[in-house]
Write a protein that holds these residues in place. Sequence first.
Motif, mmCIF file in Angstrom:
data_model
loop_
_atom_site.group_PDB
_atom_site.id
_atom_site.type_symbol
_atom_site.label_atom_id
_atom_site.label_comp_id
_atom_site.label_asym_id
_atom_site.label_seq_id
_atom_site.Cartn_x
_atom_site.Cartn_y
_atom_site.Cartn_z
ATOM 1 N N TYR A 226 36.035 41.001 5.857
ATOM 2 C CA TYR A 226 36.697 40.293 6.900
ATOM 3 C C TYR A 226 37.127 40.951 8.167
ATOM 4 O O TYR A 226 37.868 40.697 9.005
ATOM 5 N N SER A 229 36.276 39.901 11.467
ATOM 6 C CA SER A 229 37.110 38.866 11.932
ATOM 7 C C SER A 229 38.472 38.986 12.491
ATOM 8 O O SER A 229 39.206 38.443 13.386
ATOM 9 N N THR A 232 38.703 40.251 15.981
ATOM 10 C CA THR A 232 38.617 39.666 17.060
ATOM 11 C C THR A 232 39.681 38.530 16.990
ATOM 12 O O THR A 232 40.062 38.307 18.051
ATOM 13 N N GLU A 233 40.117 38.354 16.012
ATOM 14 C CA GLU A 233 41.249 37.322 15.702
ATOM 15 C C GLU A 233 42.555 37.902 15.885
ATOM 16 O O GLU A 233 43.536 37.131 15.901
ATOM 17 N N GLU A 239 33.917 40.828 20.634
ATOM 18 C CA GLU A 239 33.030 40.863 19.633
ATOM 19 C C GLU A 239 31.967 42.075 20.039
ATOM 20 O O GLU A 239 31.454 42.733 18.828
ATOM 21 N N TRP A 358 44.507 35.483 8.933
ATOM 22 C CA TRP A 358 43.522 36.415 8.715
ATOM 23 C C TRP A 358 43.704 37.672 8.185
ATOM 24 O O TRP A 358 42.782 38.711 7.420
#
Length: 409
Positions: A226, A229, A232-233, A239, A358
């Motif tokens: 992960y 993700s 970016t998060e 991206e 996340w």
Amino acid sequence: MPRPPRPVALLALAVSAFGIGTTEFVMMGLLPNVADDLGTSVPTAGYLVSAYAIGVVVGAPLLTALGSRVPRRRMLLLLMALFTIGNLASALAPGFGWLVAGRVLAGLPHGAFFGVGAVVAARLVADGRQARAVATMFLGLTVANIVGVPAATLLGQHLGWRATFLVVAAIGLVAMAALARLVPHLPLDGRQSVRRELRALGSRQVLLGLLTAVFGFAGVFAVYSYLASMTTEVMGFGESSVTVVLALFGIGMTLGALAAGPLTDRALRPTLYGSLGALALVLLAFDHTAHVRWAALVTVVVLGAVGFMTTTPLQMLVMNKAKDAPTLASASNHSAFNLANAGGAWLGGMAIAAGWGWMSPTLVGAVLAVAGLAIAVTAGLLDRTTPESRSRVVASAAAPSEPARDPVS
């Protein structure tokens, strides 16, 4: 024409590992392209990652057992040929089901190749340098994450995902040529058999080593799965930066592999304990450093380094504790690593799905790393109190009068 010096053969093993590492990890970056082209969803396309892992888990013990009486160089060539065919089949797959089959086929020789290759690498070098030889082969795997995976992902994004698998198939052909030219003939041990290999696999120390790999390395993949993700998060990058972050992780893996070889040759178990303990600490730290960009990038490199430092001592541990029939145990270690990949990703995903955020996979990974460390320490204590008969990994190639020493304790 005379054969080149044996250590040069490690280059052929590293090139092969580069191709295998590229095809193993590139699918993570190509999932959107494959899903769009074949008319399926990204989560469904994710089964292609699992399909490769299934091929590894099934193929490692099966192909190793079937090839137990095949000369090592020929076995390496056959396994790389199967790898090449699997990638070619993936490139030409007319539909999603055929692509799944191609991924399984490409994954089948993975564990067996690294299992046989690790034993070959250890037999190519002088006494006391076996771990460095195995780590050199694994460098191909780590370099794949720095160069091969990003380049193959960009290729797939611009020319289509099929072009990626065609290029990987071409790398397989180059690897076969290198293996045929550089790897010398290594005679088989006349006592080697499937029964002997299975008996070695049943060693308590080998089983504990495999269990350490399943739990300890799962901590790495609980986060790595992960990482895009998280980039970016949480870290706040776009991206376009995902490829750079993944490459930084690959750089860390390479640094870890370079350090693991000499450290493992010097002190195997302390290297394993230290890398697993450091992995747990780095994962806990990542939960905090992820919110500061520069600190997050540094942590990604360190995470790759300490995570991959566990692989060489684990590989050498099962090879040595399998006595003079190490090939099946060595191959099964890669089945354990792929179970760790799948299990870590699953548990990390469950934490995210539960709404824990996340970064929750970092805490999951830390718990898994501590569990792996606990198993490793338990195995070490048991080995001290009830030591099994020991033998160096290269003992199967040595003359009966050649003394053997244990590089583990």
